[in-house]
Design an enzyme around this catalytic site. Structure first.
Site, mmCIF file in Angstrom:
data_model
loop_
_atom_site.group_PDB
_atom_site.id
_atom_site.type_symbol
_atom_site.label_atom_id
_atom_site.label_comp_id
_atom_site.label_asym_id
_atom_site.label_seq_id
_atom_site.Cartn_x
_atom_site.Cartn_y
_atom_site.Cartn_z
ATOM 1 N N SER A 22 -7.398 -11.960 -48.957
ATOM 2 C CA SER A 22 -7.450 -13.353 -49.402
ATOM 3 C C SER A 22 -7.075 -14.349 -48.308
ATOM 4 C CB SER A 22 -6.548 -13.546 -50.631
ATOM 5 O OG SER A 22 -7.093 -12.867 -51.742
ATOM 6 N N LYS A 71 -1.151 -10.360 -62.879
ATOM 7 C CA LYS A 71 -2.177 -11.119 -63.592
ATOM 8 C C LYS A 71 -1.800 -11.421 -65.041
ATOM 9 C CE LYS A 71 -6.043 -9.651 -60.702
ATOM 10 N NZ LYS A 71 -7.414 -9.084 -60.667
ATOM 11 N N ASN A 92 -5.785 -14.816 -62.512
ATOM 12 C CA ASN A 92 -5.734 -14.515 -61.077
ATOM 13 C C ASN A 92 -5.674 -15.775 -60.227
ATOM 14 O OD1 ASN A 92 -8.432 -15.427 -61.257
ATOM 15 N ND2 ASN A 92 -9.066 -14.070 -59.593
ATOM 16 N N ASP A 108 -12.165 -13.932 -61.543
ATOM 17 C CA ASP A 108 -12.785 -12.611 -61.422
ATOM 18 C C ASP A 108 -14.040 -12.510 -62.280
ATOM 19 O OD1 ASP A 108 -11.003 -11.459 -59.619
ATOM 20 O OD2 ASP A 108 -9.655 -10.747 -61.188
ATOM 21 N N TYR A 220 -12.825 -2.389 -51.968
ATOM 22 C CA TYR A 220 -13.405 -2.801 -50.687
ATOM 23 C C TYR A 220 -12.742 -2.119 -49.496
ATOM 24 C CZ TYR A 220 -9.422 -6.062 -50.623
ATOM 25 O OH TYR A 220 -8.161 -6.607 -50.655
ATOM 26 N N GLY A 241 -16.676 -4.357 -53.664
ATOM 27 C CA GLY A 241 -15.506 -5.179 -53.934
ATOM 28 C C GLY A 241 -15.428 -6.428 -53.084
#
Length: 278
Positions: A22, A71, A92, A108, A220, A241
Site C-alpha cells: 500500500s 477490518k 478496509n 475491496d 500477490y 491480487g
C-alpha cells in the site's frame, strides 16, 4: 475537499504489515497527482492496540487503509459505516471528515468488480469461492453484482459454512457451502475466487481442468501461486491480487484526497516495481 497544498497524512495498519504494498501504491498516486505534502506510512497495529492508535491521531490525518486483522475490529471505533461495508462487516478504508467524524468503507468489493471488468468479465453464470474469511465475504458481495447463478463456497468448518450462508442471505446470493475436502471441484466453475492464505490452494493445482474458466486469486506475494501457475498454464484467464490491490487503492486515494481520478497506471507500475525488488 482538502486543498492539495495542505499537509495530510495517511497510512496502512495491520499485523503483520511489513509486506504491504500500500505505501508504494499510495505514494505513487501522490507523486502523479502533485500532492507533494501528503505522506503515507505503514504501522504494525493489532486489535488490542487499535483503539489507542486511533485515539492518538491528530487533525492532519486524512485516512487509513486497514488489513487483517483489523477490518472488523475497526467498526466499533467509527462514527459511520457505509452500507457496502456494513453488509459484510468489513472495513478496509477510514476517511477522517473535516468535522472529525470517522467514516468507514470497503473498497475491496468495488475493487474486485473493477479488476474483473478490466479483464472483460462483467457477468458469469456461476462461481466458486475458496475460503470463508473477511475477503471471502467481500468476494460474495462482488459476486452479487456479477453472478447470475449459484455460488459454491468451500470452507473448513461448519461454523464457517454457517457464517458464509448468512452472508449469502444478507447479500442476496444463491449460496451453497461444501467441505474443504471437496475443494478440488471448484475449478470446474466459470469463475473461481481464491481468498485463502499462501500455500492453502497449492494442492488444488493438479485439479485444474484442460479448459479452465477464470481464476481470481487474491494473493500477490508469492506470485504466481501454484494454482495460478497451473491455471495460466492451461490457458485460463488469471486475475491476481495485485489487480485487486491496485483497484481498491485507487478508490482509497480518491476517497481520502477528494480528488479523482487516481492514477491507475502509475499505481500499478509502482506495485510491480515494489514486488520485483523483493
Amino acid at each position: 475537499m482538502p486543498a492539495p497544498s495542505a499537509v495530510r497524512r495517511a497510512a496502512v495498519l495491520g499485523s503483520p504489515i511489513a509486506h504491504s504494498l500500500s505505501p508504494a501504491l499510495h505514494r505513487a498516486a501522490y507523486r502523479a497527482m502533485g500532492l507533494d505534502d501528503w505522506s503515507y506510512g505503514r504501522f504494525e497495529v493489532d486489535e488490542t492496540a487499535l483503539p489507542g492508535f486511533i485515539a492518538g491521531l491528530g487533525a492532519d490525518w486524512a485516512g487509513l487503509s486497514l488489513t487483517m486483522p483489523l477490518k472488523r475490529a475497526i467498526i466499533p471505533l467509527l462514527d459511520e459505516v457505509s452500507a457496502t461495508a456494513a453488509a459484510v462487516e468489513a472495513v478496509n478504508t477510514v476517511v477522517f471528515a473535516p468535522d472529525g467524524r470517522r467514516l468507514g468503507d470497503n473498497t475491496d468489493i468495488p475493487g474486485m468488480v473493477a479488476a474483473l471488468r478490466e479483464r472483460g468479465v462483467t457477468r458469469v453464470p456461476a462461481a466458486a469461492v475458496l475460503g470463508a474469511g473477511a475477503t471471502a465475504s467481500s468476494a460474495l458481495a462482488a459476486l452479487a453484482q456479477l453472478c447470475d447463478g449459484e455460488v459454491t463456497a468451500y470452507v473448513r468448518s461448519p461454523a464457517r459454512a454457517a457464517e458464509m450462508r448468512g452472508w449469502g442471505e444478507r447479500l442476496g446470493v444463491a449460496l451453497r457451502t461444501e467441505d474443504w475436502s471437496l475443494a478440488h471441484r471448484a475449478s470446474a466453475a466459470p469463475l473461481v475466487v481464491a481468498t485463502t492464505p499462501a500455500g492453502t490452494t497449492d494442492a488444488l493445482a493438479a485439479a485444474v481442468p484442460r479448459t479452465p474458466g477464470i481464476l481470481f486469486d487474491v494473493l500477490y506475494d508469492p506470485w504466481p501461486t501454484a494454482l495460478a501457475a497451473a491455471w495460466s498454464g492451461r490457458g485460463g484467464e488469471v486475475v491476481g491480487g495485485l489487480d485487486l490491490l491496485v483497484h481498491q487503492a485507487v478508490l482509497q486515494v480518491e476517497a481520502m484526497t477528494g480528488l479523482a481520478p487516481a492514477p491507475l497506471k502509475e499505481m500499478r507500475e509502482a506495485g510491480l516495481a515494489a514486488l520485483a525488488a523483493r
